[in-house]
Write an enzyme that holds these catalytic residues in place. Structure first.
Site, PDB file in Angstrom:
ATOM      1  N   LYS A  49     -50.115   1.464  60.799  1.00 15.96           N
ATOM      2  CA  LYS A  49     -48.954   1.472  59.904  1.00 15.96           C
ATOM      3  C   LYS A  49     -47.880   2.434  60.393  1.00 15.96           C
ATOM      4  O   LYS A  49     -46.682   2.075  60.453  1.00 15.96           O
ATOM      5  CB  LYS A  49     -49.411   1.859  58.501  1.00 15.96           C
ATOM      6  CG  LYS A  49     -48.292   2.147  57.519  1.00 15.96           C
ATOM      7  CD  LYS A  49     -48.844   2.543  56.172  1.00 15.96           C
ATOM      8  CE  LYS A  49     -49.656   3.812  56.218  1.00 15.96           C
ATOM      9  NZ  LYS A  49     -48.830   5.022  56.497  1.00 15.96           N
ATOM     10  N   THR A  50     -48.290   3.655  60.745  1.00 18.92           N
ATOM     11  CA  THR A  50     -47.322   4.648  61.205  1.00 18.92           C
ATOM     12  C   THR A  50     -46.637   4.188  62.484  1.00 18.92           C
ATOM     13  O   THR A  50     -45.423   4.353  62.656  1.00 18.92           O
ATOM     14  CB  THR A  50     -48.020   6.003  61.428  1.00 18.92           C
ATOM     15  OG1 THR A  50     -48.598   6.441  60.195  1.00 18.92           O
ATOM     16  CG2 THR A  50     -47.047   7.045  61.927  1.00 18.92           C
ATOM     17  N   ASP A 240     -42.560   4.260  53.366  1.00 17.48           N
ATOM     18  CA  ASP A 240     -43.975   4.355  53.726  1.00 17.48           C
ATOM     19  C   ASP A 240     -44.822   4.401  52.455  1.00 17.48           C
ATOM     20  O   ASP A 240     -44.391   4.910  51.417  1.00 17.48           O
ATOM     21  CB  ASP A 240     -44.177   5.636  54.544  1.00 17.48           C
ATOM     22  CG  ASP A 240     -45.575   5.753  55.134  1.00 17.48           C
ATOM     23  OD1 ASP A 240     -46.247   4.714  55.279  1.00 17.48           O
ATOM     24  OD2 ASP A 240     -45.981   6.882  55.450  1.00 17.48           O
ATOM     25  N   GLU A 241     -46.056   3.886  52.505  1.00 18.81           N
ATOM     26  CA  GLU A 241     -47.024   3.952  51.393  1.00 18.81           C
ATOM     27  C   GLU A 241     -46.410   3.442  50.082  1.00 18.81           C
ATOM     28  O   GLU A 241     -46.540   4.064  49.021  1.00 18.81           O
ATOM     29  CB  GLU A 241     -47.533   5.393  51.211  1.00 18.81           C
ATOM     30  CG  GLU A 241     -48.175   6.008  52.444  1.00 18.81           C
ATOM     31  CD  GLU A 241     -49.589   5.498  52.719  1.00 18.81           C
ATOM     32  OE1 GLU A 241     -49.967   4.481  52.117  1.00 18.81           O
ATOM     33  OE2 GLU A 241     -50.286   6.115  53.535  1.00 18.81           O
ATOM     34  N   GLN A 271     -55.207  -0.377  48.941  1.00 16.56           N
ATOM     35  CA  GLN A 271     -55.414   1.064  48.915  1.00 16.56           C
ATOM     36  C   GLN A 271     -54.565   1.740  47.832  1.00 16.56           C
ATOM     37  O   GLN A 271     -54.248   2.923  47.930  1.00 16.56           O
ATOM     38  CB  GLN A 271     -55.105   1.673  50.287  1.00 16.56           C
ATOM     39  CG  GLN A 271     -56.032   1.167  51.388  1.00 16.56           C
ATOM     40  CD  GLN A 271     -55.810   1.888  52.707  1.00 16.56           C
ATOM     41  OE1 GLN A 271     -56.104   3.071  52.853  1.00 16.56           O
ATOM     42  NE2 GLN A 271     -55.283   1.162  53.686  1.00 16.56           N
ATOM     43  N   ARG A 629     -62.995   4.445  55.710  1.00 15.25           N
ATOM     44  CA  ARG A 629     -62.809   5.748  56.388  1.00 15.25           C
ATOM     45  C   ARG A 629     -63.753   5.878  57.590  1.00 15.25           C
ATOM     46  O   ARG A 629     -63.564   6.752  58.432  1.00 15.25           O
ATOM     47  CB  ARG A 629     -63.106   6.915  55.444  1.00 15.25           C
ATOM     48  CG  ARG A 629     -62.265   7.033  54.170  1.00 15.25           C
ATOM     49  CD  ARG A 629     -60.788   6.967  54.413  1.00 15.25           C
ATOM     50  NE  ARG A 629     -60.305   5.601  54.273  1.00 15.25           N
ATOM     51  CZ  ARG A 629     -59.157   5.159  54.758  1.00 15.25           C
ATOM     52  NH1 ARG A 629     -58.375   5.946  55.450  1.00 15.25           N
ATOM     53  NH2 ARG A 629     -58.795   3.903  54.584  1.00 15.25           N
TER      54      ARG A 629
END
Length: 675
Positions: A49-50, A240-241, A271, A629
């Protein structure tokens, strides 16, 4: 007669020469090179994503968009710095004018320019949490509210109520109805207090953290000229997010991007796990309706986890009806080891399994700082903390203080200590200062009265109320003081001998402490669960002296850990974390524990869940976050039997999230005793 005048185009800076198609996978490339217009990028866990956002900014700069015309909104300063630094390293263009940062930092920047539009002056102060608590304390003190007699919520709890109401768009009355029902009778007083608080902030030229969003939103909403100014400037808005935005943040994005509509939001609906702090899941789910014609891009290649873990993760989220369907695809090769499904006898056996397997992983070459233990609630870590401590396995906790160092655990212990040792001055003063209107000086006077100049008499007191109810206490505080005395009576038998510890705790909570806990702490529910867990732990002890000794020893070890040097803390250590705190992180090996119904998913969420099932779906998303994770190894553990203080040994039902995993996606580990 008008004169025509043509502006000359500024020579374009050299492009970066990035080969976007070569450096990105096909899905990332499609999102990065998307044409102008609204766009929703669903970026799955571990999918880059980043990287996608960073290259999108570089792509815009390479295509002639000036840095000052790009706004990049993030949730953390770390994320903003990471992306901006990466962009700067990718492109030759000057990026100094690019607007990038958290919602709050961008709000602060805008307010500093135009604070007078919302009734503040530009040199305003930003209050931190402690400053806000102090200012609210002053406002309460200047009001006609008597917090001593009414058990009015403490300033930090009032701050939480105001903050959540403002960020969710709910009224205080609506919020009290579902979140703080035990404060409903204070609704009118809280409304008056809110008005006085706003006036006090204006008079002192101070804003709190929420104001950086709220006042910026008001400013842009109510002032057409400012809204047009920034809408014209920000040709492209990237977020973002996005799944973590609340209603104010979503509206801010709409206000800033409303002219050009080149709004690209990146996130993962699977998420979205922060509704309890105001995040609105509907923002990401309904983005295509909010921006008709929006393009939707899915990035599904996962670079983090082995295929065996991803297959389980994909299955884990399938039951959710409200979601953008996607399938995480592995980039890594198979490991040929399935995630472990680990039913164990009880919580202590669960802790022993986790500790032993950690030592084995270390012997197999996995560093301790590449291992994490994740749980739904902080109290789930208690037995594990004790077992790791016993075995000398270093660990760090990101979900809060170590269990026995938490204020509410020490508060409960103070009652027990004083009932056991009537000369324990520290315990006495700690518990009396919980009462309304009693501060340090009042506690000193009461202690002197308790001693009465005769240590021997004080030490042998059997009936606390016979002595304490005669003390000189202000009329407003007298009912609470008397209740404390009667509660202490309940902690000892008729012969003055202290009761077993597991019998003491319910009397402490029901007699005095529950009311204090509600008004004092912002996270009442989780702290209440901690105390219930302490009660279950206490069942292992008949002797109050043995129990208190164990608490002191464990707390002492915690204190030693807390005072370690930075070098010592930075050494290799296992991570203990709630799943909420673990979002965005990754480890080679992950243990998810306490996977039983009522624990994970959380019983309170299930009880409060509306007919639409959104609470359960968020719990399932939380489980999905936990399993994603893990990079190499995943263990899903749950105790079969659980000691309940009221019902004895209770057989636990495995979490429905375990039951939903198809057969063959996990390998069951049968944990037996070696003796």
């Amino acid at each position: 007669m008008a004169r025509d005048y043509t502006l000359k185009r500024v020579p374009r800076q050299a492009a970066s020469q990035i080969d976007y198609a070569a450096e990105l996978n096909a899905q990332q490339f499609a999102a990065v090179t998307a044409p102008p217009g609204p766009a929703l990028v669903i970026a799955g866990a571990g999918s880059g994503k980043t990287r996608t956002l960073t290259y999108r900014v570089a792509y815009l700069l390479d295509n002639g968009i000036a840095a000052k015309n790009i706004l990049l909104l993030t949730f953390t300063n770390k994320a903003a710095r990471e992306m901006l630094d990466r962009v700067e390293s990718l492109v030759p263009q000057d990026t100094a004018d690019l607007w990038g940062g958290t919602f709050h930092s961008v709000g602060n920047r805008l307010l500093r320019r135009h604070a007078e539009r919302v009734g503040w002056r530009r040199g305003f102060s930003i209050m931190d949490r402690e400053d806000q608590k102090d200012l609210l304390g002053s406002v309460i003190g200047e009001s006609d509210i008597d917090p001593k007699s009414l058990r009015f919520p403490k300033p930090e709890v009032v701050a939480d109520i105001f903050s959540l109401a403002r960020n969710t768009g709910e009224t205080v009355e609506e919020l009290l109805e579902w979140r703080y029902p035990y404060f409903k009778h204070h609704a009118e007083a809280l409304l008056r207090l809110g008005e006085a608080y706003e006036e006090k902030k204006r008079d002192t030229n101070c804003v709190d953290f929420d104001d950086l969003l709220i006042k910026t939103h008001e400013m842009l909403r109510d002032h057409d000229d400012l809204r047009r100014l920034y809408q014209q400037q920000f040709e492209f808005v990237l977020v973002d997010e996005y799944q973590d935005t609340n209603h104010i943040q979503a509206e801010l994005i709409d206000l800033l991007g409303g002219l050009h509509r080149n709004v690209m939001v990146v996130g993962d609906d699977a998420q979205s796990i922060y509704s309890w702090r105001g995040a609105d899941f509907r923002n990401i789910l309904e983005f295509p309706e909010r921006y008709p014609g929006a393009a939707v891009y899915k990035i599904e290649t996962n670079y983090r986890s082995v295929p065996e873990i991803l297959t389980l993760a994909n299955a884990a989220i399938l039951e959710n009806s409200e979601q953008f369907r996607k399938e995480l695809a592995p980039h890594r090769p198979e490991r040929r080891v399935l995630p472990g499904l680990v039913p164990v006898r009880d919580p202590n056996t669960q802790a022993q399994f986790v500790a032993q397997r950690i030592l084995e992983l270390r012997d197999e070459g996995v560093e301790l700082d590449e291992i994490a233990i994740l749980y739904r609630a902080h109290f789930h870590s208690m037995e594990i903390q004790m077992e790791l401590t016993r075995r000398g396995i270093p660990f760090t906790i990101t979900s809060g203080l170590r269990f026995f160092e938490q204020a509410h655990i020490k508060d409960v212990a103070a009652f027990m200590k004083f009932a056991t040792n009537r000369l324990d001055e520290v315990a006495f003063k700690r518990l009396v200062k919980m009462l309304p209107g009693i501060g340090a000086k009042g506690a000193d006077k009461l202690w002197a009265e308790w001693l009465g100049g005769d240590l021997a008499r004080a030490e042998t007191v059997e009936n606390f109320s016979d002595t304490m109810t005669k003390f000189k206490v202000a009329a407003k505080g007298k009912p609470a003081w008397d209740q404390l005395a009667y509660t202490l009576d309940e902690l000892v038998g008729p012969d003055g001998v202290p009761l077993p510890p597991s019998d003491m705790i319910p009397s402490i909570v029901e007699g005095v402490y529950d009311e204090y806990l509600r008004g004092k702490f912002t996270n009442y529910d989780s702290r209440r669960q901690d105390i219930e867990q302490l009660e279950r732990y206490a069942e292992n002890f008949e002797s109050i002296e043995d129990f208190l000794s164990q608490l002191s020893l464990l707390a002492g070890q915690d204190a030693v850990a807390a005072t370690q040097s930075r070098a010592e803390r930075d050494r290799e250590a296992v991570t203990l974390s709630s799943v909420h705190q673990a979002k965005g992180l990754e480890w080679n090996a992950v243990f998810v524990v306490w996977l039983t119904e009522g624990m994970f998913p959380n019983a309170r969420v299930l009880d409060e869940d509306a007919d639409d099932g959104r609470g359960l779906e968020e719990e399932r998303r939380l489980f999905y976050v936990a399993v994603t994770r893990a990079k190499d190894e995943l263990y899903l553990a749950y105790p079969i039997v659980w000691s309940n203080a009221h019902n004895g040994q209770v057989v636990q039902k495995p979490s429905r999230f375990i039951e939903e995993i198809p057969t063959g996606l996990a390998e069951e580990w049968r944990v037996g005793s070696g003796w």
